[in-house]
Design a protein around this motif. Structure first.
Motif, PDB file in Angstrom:
ATOM      1  N   TYR A  84      49.410  37.057  48.676  1.00  0.00           N
ATOM      2  CA  TYR A  84      48.165  37.819  48.520  1.00  0.00           C
ATOM      3  C   TYR A  84      48.418  39.321  48.649  1.00  0.00           C
ATOM      4  N   LYS A  85      49.287  39.710  49.574  1.00  0.00           N
ATOM      5  CA  LYS A  85      49.595  41.125  49.733  1.00  0.00           C
ATOM      6  C   LYS A  85      50.289  41.682  48.491  1.00  0.00           C
ATOM      7  N   ASN A  86      51.138  40.863  47.859  1.00  0.00           N
ATOM      8  CA  ASN A  86      51.787  41.304  46.625  1.00  0.00           C
ATOM      9  C   ASN A  86      50.773  41.482  45.503  1.00  0.00           C
ATOM     10  N   ARG A  87      49.773  40.614  45.456  1.00  0.00           N
ATOM     11  CA  ARG A  87      48.721  40.778  44.451  1.00  0.00           C
ATOM     12  C   ARG A  87      47.999  42.108  44.658  1.00  0.00           C
ATOM     13  N   ILE A  88      47.717  42.405  45.900  1.00  0.00           N
ATOM     14  CA  ILE A  88      47.004  43.646  46.199  1.00  0.00           C
ATOM     15  C   ILE A  88      47.860  44.860  45.841  1.00  0.00           C
ATOM     16  N   ARG A  89      49.168  44.778  46.050  1.00  0.00           N
ATOM     17  CA  ARG A  89      50.053  45.893  45.718  1.00  0.00           C
ATOM     18  C   ARG A  89      50.067  46.186  44.216  1.00  0.00           C
ATOM     19  N   ASN A  90      49.686  45.196  43.423  1.00  0.00           N
ATOM     20  CA  ASN A  90      49.649  45.384  41.974  1.00  0.00           C
ATOM     21  C   ASN A  90      48.339  45.977  41.472  1.00  0.00           C
ATOM     22  N   THR A  91      47.384  46.221  42.374  1.00  0.00           N
ATOM     23  CA  THR A  91      46.102  46.789  41.943  1.00  0.00           C
ATOM     24  C   THR A  91      46.234  48.293  41.772  1.00  0.00           C
ATOM     25  N   LYS A  92      45.553  48.821  40.747  1.00  0.00           N
ATOM     26  CA  LYS A  92      45.697  50.231  40.403  1.00  0.00           C
ATOM     27  C   LYS A  92      44.533  51.093  40.876  1.00  0.00           C
ATOM     28  N   ASN A  93      43.406  50.456  41.231  1.00  0.00           N
ATOM     29  CA  ASN A  93      42.239  51.233  41.643  1.00  0.00           C
ATOM     30  C   ASN A  93      41.346  50.369  42.525  1.00  0.00           C
ATOM     31  N   ASP A  94      40.245  50.936  42.971  1.00  0.00           N
ATOM     32  CA  ASP A  94      39.355  50.220  43.886  1.00  0.00           C
ATOM     33  C   ASP A  94      38.731  48.994  43.225  1.00  0.00           C
ATOM     34  N   ALA A  95      38.372  49.112  41.951  1.00  0.00           N
ATOM     35  CA  ALA A  95      37.748  47.991  41.259  1.00  0.00           C
ATOM     36  C   ALA A  95      38.703  46.805  41.177  1.00  0.00           C
ATOM     37  N   GLU A  96      39.962  47.088  40.866  1.00  0.00           N
ATOM     38  CA  GLU A  96      40.951  46.004  40.816  1.00  0.00           C
ATOM     39  C   GLU A  96      41.196  45.415  42.196  1.00  0.00           C
ATOM     40  N   PHE A  97      41.160  46.257  43.218  1.00  0.00           N
ATOM     41  CA  PHE A  97      41.309  45.762  44.589  1.00  0.00           C
ATOM     42  C   PHE A  97      40.167  44.811  44.937  1.00  0.00           C
ATOM     43  N   GLN A  98      38.932  45.205  44.625  1.00  0.00           N
ATOM     44  CA  GLN A  98      37.776  44.347  44.904  1.00  0.00           C
ATOM     45  C   GLN A  98      37.884  43.030  44.153  1.00  0.00           C
ATOM     46  N   GLN A  99      38.280  43.091  42.893  1.00  0.00           N
ATOM     47  CA  GLN A  99      38.400  41.874  42.094  1.00  0.00           C
ATOM     48  C   GLN A  99      39.508  40.975  42.621  1.00  0.00           C
ATOM     49  N   THR A 100      40.606  41.577  43.046  1.00  0.00           N
ATOM     50  CA  THR A 100      41.716  40.792  43.593  1.00  0.00           C
ATOM     51  C   THR A 100      41.330  40.147  44.918  1.00  0.00           C
ATOM     52  N   MET A 101      40.675  40.905  45.778  1.00  0.00           N
ATOM     53  CA  MET A 101      40.215  40.342  47.045  1.00  0.00           C
ATOM     54  C   MET A 101      39.220  39.215  46.808  1.00  0.00           C
ATOM     55  N   SER A 102      38.334  39.382  45.845  1.00  0.00           N
ATOM     56  CA  SER A 102      37.381  38.320  45.527  1.00  0.00           C
ATOM     57  C   SER A 102      38.110  37.074  45.042  1.00  0.00           C
ATOM     58  N   GLY A 103      39.158  37.268  44.212  1.00  0.00           N
ATOM     59  CA  GLY A 103      39.941  36.132  43.747  1.00  0.00           C
ATOM     60  C   GLY A 103      40.661  35.426  44.873  1.00  0.00           C
ATOM     61  N   ILE A 104      41.143  36.187  45.846  1.00  0.00           N
ATOM     62  CA  ILE A 104      41.795  35.587  47.015  1.00  0.00           C
ATOM     63  C   ILE A 104      40.804  34.737  47.796  1.00  0.00           C
ATOM     64  N   LEU A 105      39.580  35.200  47.928  1.00  0.00           N
ATOM     65  CA  LEU A 105      38.555  34.440  48.649  1.00  0.00           C
ATOM     66  C   LEU A 105      38.119  33.207  47.856  1.00  0.00           C
ATOM     67  N   VAL A 106      38.109  33.313  46.543  1.00  0.00           N
ATOM     68  CA  VAL A 106      37.746  32.161  45.706  1.00  0.00           C
ATOM     69  C   VAL A 106      38.680  30.982  45.973  1.00  0.00           C
ATOM     70  N   GLU A 107      39.934  31.266  46.312  1.00  0.00           N
ATOM     71  CA  GLU A 107      40.904  30.201  46.562  1.00  0.00           C
ATOM     72  C   GLU A 107      40.555  29.359  47.786  1.00  0.00           C
ATOM     73  N   LEU A 108      39.593  29.819  48.582  1.00  0.00           N
ATOM     74  CA  LEU A 108      39.138  29.011  49.716  1.00  0.00           C
ATOM     75  C   LEU A 108      38.134  27.951  49.283  1.00  0.00           C
ATOM     76  N   GLU A 109      37.760  27.954  48.008  1.00  0.00           N
ATOM     77  CA  GLU A 109      36.875  26.916  47.449  1.00  0.00           C
ATOM     78  C   GLU A 109      35.597  26.754  48.280  1.00  0.00           C
ATOM     79  N   ASN A 110      34.980  27.888  48.614  1.00  0.00           N
ATOM     80  CA  ASN A 110      33.727  27.854  49.362  1.00  0.00           C
ATOM     81  C   ASN A 110      32.817  28.943  48.817  1.00  0.00           C
ATOM     82  N   LYS A 111      31.673  28.551  48.271  1.00  0.00           N
ATOM     83  CA  LYS A 111      30.793  29.508  47.608  1.00  0.00           C
ATOM     84  C   LYS A 111      30.176  30.514  48.575  1.00  0.00           C
ATOM     85  N   HIS A 112      30.123  30.175  49.843  1.00  0.00           N
ATOM     86  CA  HIS A 112      29.572  31.105  50.813  1.00  0.00           C
ATOM     87  C   HIS A 112      30.550  32.215  51.179  1.00  0.00           C
ATOM     88  N   THR A 113      31.812  32.033  50.874  1.00  0.00           N
ATOM     89  CA  THR A 113      32.841  33.001  51.237  1.00  0.00           C
ATOM     90  C   THR A 113      33.068  33.944  50.072  1.00  0.00           C
TER      91      THR A 113
END
Length: 439
Positions: A84-113
């Protein structure tokens, strides 16, 4: 952590389930203590990694569903930290960071998260500002300067992107629809959501009560919550159950909390009575998931009680239609209906994650970006001891739950009509010329 009993706030759990998905009808975001809310934000890579580490550490000690996800989906979320940290290192701006973090949370398979979007953030501010002292831990997070600054910028960009110069979009979709499937015999009401506009569930009470009075002498009422992603427990408690029951209905569920320090202010605000796990007998624990004894420090008993109010006098049979999209508060309704025999639950298993939480979902403010992360507070167990997040609520009668564009094409409704015919009375076939929409 204080151990006090308070049930009143339970009805607010899952109040905010759907707001994260919506970007429409944005309103002004509070800017208390925000020196420059309009500045352009841009995170350094060190700040991004620090935000992830902060969230990871809180999740490690407080997130209640790791064992469930590993068992059901073979997800070792904690073990993927470096990835996950490597994914974040590949982000170029805040929008990509937010999208990457959201994708990391999606992997928890819980709609409330999730990371709350601008509309979800605004709705949280509105809701918790109404709730008095109980809401202070949530408001402390929502009103942090880095949070208000972030969401002011994000909201402005969202409004401009979606609305152009207009500045807002007005949503006007009803929460429910009513119909008569067989005159003087079978009534139907479908709830698309348990969130009404402006979060005011009372707005729908009068038209729902009027319909229930109209069909009070009918033999069957079908309540349809297929596709209902949740909302406020009060909605179904006060608008549906209270006028249709003549006696108090009560269901009790076990909820388990990890016991991490981050949750303490939220738990204390809710005045929840917590018990140590070692107070449970070995014979009781045998029915529970194995992680209860290894991963959790505390448990509580959450009671949902509904008293008769403005009783209609309906004495017919009630069926509740559910599917895998019946989630959160809709799942709570299904579990409650099944446990109390308020209705016969029909369809496929629900989406789950509706029971066992003694308070509203806690939130985290990422310290550098200001994004708000939401996650479930506890592991809720079904009456049989299984995890509600894992096994969800199983219907009393299993039938396909496909939603058709007309009643005639709706497999679930047609199958249910056959069941009703076999169990209650002959049903005159629905008029073929009727093309009323089922959704």
């Amino acid at each position: 952590m204080k151990n006090r009993l308070h049930i009143g706030y339970l009805v607010m759990v899952t109040l905010i389930t759907l707001f994260f998905f919506s970007t429409a009808h944005a309103t002004e975001i509070p800017t208390e203590n925000n020196e420059n809310p309009n500045k352009t934000l841009q995170l350094t890579m060190e700040e991004k990694i620090a935000d992830f580490e902060y969230m990871y550490d809180i999740f490690k000690d407080n997130f209640p569903l790791f064992a469930v996800k590993k068992r059901a989906y073979h997800i070792d979320w904690l073990g993927k930290k470096d990835e996950y940290k490597n994914r974040i290192r590949n982000t170029k701006n805040d929008a990509e960071f937010q999208q990457t973090m959201s994708g990391i949370l999606v992997e928890l398979e819980n709609k409330h998260t999730c990371i709350l979007g601008p509309e979800g953030y605004t709705q949280n501010c509105v809701i918790f500002n109404r709730l008095g002292d109980y809401a202070q831990p949530w408001l402390n997070v929502l009103h942090k300067p880095e949070v208000t600054s972030r969401y002011k910028v994000w909201s402005d960009k969202t409004i401009n992107k979606i609305s152009g110069d207009n500045g807002s979009i007005v949503m006007n979709k009803s929460c429910f629809k009513t119909d008569i499937l067989e005159q003087n015999k079978i009534a139907y009401i479908r709830f698309f959501t348990f969130n009404s506009l402006n979060n005011n569930y009372e707005n729908d009470r009068i038209p729902i009560a009027a319909f229930l009075k109209q069909i009070k002498n009918y033999s069957v009422l079908i309540i349809d919550v297929r596709g209902n992603g949740g909302g406020a427990l009060q909605y179904w408690q006060q608008n549906i159950v209270a006028p249709l029951t003549s006696t108090e209905l009560r269901a009790e569920y076990y909820g388990f909390l990890r016991g991490g320090r981050y949750l303490e202010p939220f738990i204390d605000a809710g005045e929840v009575k917590l018990h140590n796990i070692d107070e449970l007998s070995q014979s009781t624990l045998e029915y529970f998931p194995p992680e209860v004894t290894s991963d959790f420090k505390y448990f509580c008993k959450n009671v949902i009680s509904v008293l008769p109010q403005n009783v209609i006098g309906f004495t017919g049979k009630i069926y509740l239609l559910v599917d895998r999209q019946s989630y959160s508060a809709a799942d709570t309704f299904a579990s409650f209906a099944k446990s109390t025999k308020f209705a016969t639950v029909v369809g496929e298993r629900t989406g789950g994650d509706g029971i066992g939480a003694p308070i509203d979902m806690p939130i985290i403010a990422l310290p550098n970006s200001g994004y708000i992360v939401r996650f479930p507070v506890g592991l809720g167990l079904n009456p049989d001891g299984s995890s509600n997040e894992e096994k969800c609520t199983q219907p009393d009668i299993i039938i396909p739950s496909h939603i058709g564009d007309t009643y005639e094409n709706d497999i679930a409704i047609q199958e249910l009509l056959k069941i009703i015919k076999a169990q209650h009375f002959d049903i005159i076939a629905l008029a073929k010329e009727s093309k009323r929409k089922a959704c």
